[in-house]
Motif scaffolding. Structure first.
Motif, PDB file in Angstrom:
ATOM      1  N   ALA A 155       0.826  -1.205   0.000  1.00  0.00           N
ATOM      2  CA  ALA A 155       0.000   0.000   0.000  1.00  0.00           C
ATOM      3  C   ALA A 155       0.861   1.257   0.000  1.00  0.00           C
ATOM      4  CB  ALA A 155      -0.931  -0.006   1.211  1.00  0.00           C
ATOM      5  N   LEU A 173      -4.769  -1.306  -3.524  1.00  0.00           N
ATOM      6  CA  LEU A 173      -4.770  -1.252  -2.064  1.00  0.00           C
ATOM      7  C   LEU A 173      -4.638   0.177  -1.568  1.00  0.00           C
ATOM      8  CD1 LEU A 173      -2.511  -4.306  -1.110  1.00  0.00           C
ATOM      9  CD2 LEU A 173      -4.963  -4.067  -0.665  1.00  0.00           C
ATOM     10  N   VAL A 222      -7.852   2.250  -2.147  1.00  0.00           N
ATOM     11  CA  VAL A 222      -8.916   1.854  -1.215  1.00  0.00           C
ATOM     12  C   VAL A 222      -8.613   2.373   0.184  1.00  0.00           C
ATOM     13  CG1 VAL A 222     -10.016  -0.108  -0.086  1.00  0.00           C
ATOM     14  CG2 VAL A 222      -9.626  -0.162  -2.542  1.00  0.00           C
ATOM     15  N   TYR A 223      -7.371   2.206   0.639  1.00  0.00           N
ATOM     16  CA  TYR A 223      -7.014   2.702   1.971  1.00  0.00           C
ATOM     17  C   TYR A 223      -7.187   4.211   2.054  1.00  0.00           C
ATOM     18  CZ  TYR A 223      -4.697  -1.849   2.824  1.00  0.00           C
ATOM     19  OH  TYR A 223      -4.421  -3.171   2.987  1.00  0.00           O
ATOM     20  N   THR A 278      -9.278   6.133   0.616  1.00  0.00           N
ATOM     21  CA  THR A 278     -10.659   6.607   0.720  1.00  0.00           C
ATOM     22  C   THR A 278     -11.062   6.809   2.173  1.00  0.00           C
ATOM     23  OG1 THR A 278     -11.506   4.322   0.668  1.00  0.00           O
ATOM     24  CG2 THR A 278     -11.380   5.516  -1.439  1.00  0.00           C
ATOM     25  N   LEU A 279     -10.382   6.125   3.091  1.00  0.00           N
ATOM     26  CA  LEU A 279     -10.670   6.296   4.510  1.00  0.00           C
ATOM     27  C   LEU A 279      -9.820   7.382   5.153  1.00  0.00           C
ATOM     28  CD1 LEU A 279     -11.074   2.572   5.587  1.00  0.00           C
ATOM     29  CD2 LEU A 279     -12.848   4.323   5.544  1.00  0.00           C
ATOM     30  N   SER A 321     -15.158  -6.254  -2.865  1.00  0.00           N
ATOM     31  CA  SER A 321     -14.402  -5.026  -2.635  1.00  0.00           C
ATOM     32  C   SER A 321     -14.751  -3.968  -3.673  1.00  0.00           C
ATOM     33  CB  SER A 321     -12.901  -5.327  -2.660  1.00  0.00           C
ATOM     34  OG  SER A 321     -12.146  -4.154  -2.501  1.00  0.00           O
ATOM     35  N   TYR A 366     -16.643   2.192   2.363  1.00  0.00           N
ATOM     36  CA  TYR A 366     -15.179   2.168   2.301  1.00  0.00           C
ATOM     37  C   TYR A 366     -14.544   1.252   3.349  1.00  0.00           C
ATOM     38  CZ  TYR A 366     -15.890   6.109  -0.833  1.00  0.00           C
ATOM     39  OH  TYR A 366     -16.290   6.899  -1.880  1.00  0.00           O
ATOM     40  N   ARG A 367     -15.120   1.146   4.512  1.00  0.00           N
ATOM     41  CA  ARG A 367     -14.548   0.234   5.516  1.00  0.00           C
ATOM     42  C   ARG A 367     -14.665  -1.214   5.053  1.00  0.00           C
ATOM     43  NH1 ARG A 367     -13.077   2.862  10.013  1.00  0.00           N
ATOM     44  NH2 ARG A 367     -13.975   4.929  10.340  1.00  0.00           N
ATOM     45  N   ARG A 406     -12.060  -1.824   2.374  1.00  0.00           N
ATOM     46  CA  ARG A 406     -10.706  -2.047   2.872  1.00  0.00           C
ATOM     47  C   ARG A 406     -10.530  -3.471   3.382  1.00  0.00           C
ATOM     48  NH1 ARG A 406      -8.385   1.695   7.660  1.00  0.00           N
ATOM     49  NH2 ARG A 406     -10.234   0.819   8.706  1.00  0.00           N
ATOM     50  N   ALA A 445      -8.070  -6.282   1.477  1.00  0.00           N
ATOM     51  CA  ALA A 445      -6.981  -6.959   2.182  1.00  0.00           C
ATOM     52  C   ALA A 445      -7.181  -8.471   2.171  1.00  0.00           C
ATOM     53  CB  ALA A 445      -6.881  -6.439   3.616  1.00  0.00           C
TER      54      ALA A 445
END
Length: 344
Positions: free
Chosen positions: A31, A186, A189-190, A192-193, A255, A264-265, A268, A272
């Motif tokens: 990531a 990855l 996606v990460y 976005t949080l 995903s 989004y959670r 993630r 993963a």
């Protein structure tokens, strides 16, 4: 997949720990590489804000994530020394290029902020960081493809493979690009949080795009595996991996849907789990080989005494490492009252 006999269970256990180290490096270090990819591709009216978010997300923990790469190297060197020797010789060129990428990436990440205050140097280290982050996972992926291809052959314990064609063949190249797409997905996606508002939408679109590219490259790699990595092809279609891979595909779809639906959670967690299952499926397909077709986890293992000592050391190290990393992530990556929206 037959369970190893008692004499080889130590080697199997160490091999499982090796896989765990690879998974953790892929999920965390991968990531970080992906953040550099999006730094390189930052664009539009919020390009500067995108780069700032990426730097803020990576900054507190980027060095810590490389502990898993060091762990993997040390484990291979001590527990599977013939594997370390074979890869160090047969893949000397791409591994050296990957190492240079890590060095330049780390140096650039440190130097680039002060450089922005110098008129003649502004932006140079940003580009070095972004380019190094982009090419390094490609070289790692090409090495993985070469290991699985069966082109690294040993005679009297010494590699006799071509130093270039082994990792520049179509299948390793496809795996290199797939590794790049995985890191990009990855990271997006990460991120976005880590954001809200328009910046969050920027990374949502990047996640959807990277996910689509990942799907295309995964299909291409599977097609190329039939001739470029026949052992992997056989394993993916007729072993335990035949269960892991469909589950991984299902998680990929979950995903992608979660990103599209702005969950989004869930995205993630699913991303993963998806990467973890696909890597596990690869390992199952390659079993029992660490380097196809000459080195298995059994014939490449060190002495039982060495393997026992390694397990003890790994256990003691985990008592310190895991709590330390937990505190690090808790302090620097804990959820804040609101995600960052630099553009607001």
């Amino acid at each position: 997949m037959p369970w190893p006999d008692p004499q080889n269970q130590l080697a199997f256990l160490n091999g499982a720990i090796l896989l765990l180290g690879v998974l953790l490096y892929a999920l965390l270090g991968g990531a970080d590489f992906g953040g550099g990819i999006w730094d390189l591709l930052a664009g539009g009216p919020r390009a500067a804000e995108q780069r700032k978010v990426i730097a803020n997300a990576i900054g507190p923990i980027w060095e810590a994530n490389h502990v898993w790469l060091i762990f993997v190297i040390v484990l291979v060197f001590t527990v599977f020394p013939p594997v370390f020797a074979a890869l160090s010789i047969a893949l000397y060129i791409p591994l050296s290029l990957a190492l240079l990428g890590i060095v330049f990436r780390g140096a650039a990440f440190i130097f680039r902020t002060p450089a922005r205050n110098v008129a003649t140097g502004a932006g140079l280290w940003d580009r070095v960081f972004a380019v190094a982050s982009t090419v390094t996972p490609v070289f790692f992926g090409m090495c993985a493809g070469a290991v699985a291809s069966g082109q690294i052959r040993l005679v009297s314990g010494m590699p006799v493979s071509d130093p270039w064609r082994t990792w520049l063949a179509p299948f390793p190249l496809a795996i290199g690009l797939l590794a790049l797409a995985t890191c990009a997905y990855l990271a997006a996606v990460y991120l976005t949080l880590e954001t809200t508002g328009e910046l969050q939408e920027d990374f949502r679109r990047r996640a959807l795009g990277a996910g689509a590219v990942f799907a295309v490259l995964a299909a291409l790699a599977l097609i190329l595996a039939r001739s470029g990595a026949p052992w992997i092809w056989h394993g993916l279609t007729s072993r335990a991996a035949v269960v892991a891979v469909p589950l991984g595909i299902g998680l990929a779809l979950l995903s992608g849907w979660a990103v599209f639906a702005r969950r989004y959670r869930l995205a993630r967690v699913a991303a993963a789990a998806e990467v973890s299952l696909l890597l596990a499926g690869w390992a199952l397909a390659q079993y029992p080989y660490l380097v196809v077709p000459d080195l298995t986890f059994e014939n490449a293992a060190a002495t039982p005494a060495m393997m026992r000592a390694a397990l003890v050391v790994f256990g003691i190290g985990a008592l310190f490492l895991i709590p330390s990393l937990w505190v690090l992530f808790k302090v620097f990556k804990a959820d804040l009252p609101g995600a960052v929206d630099v553009g607001s």
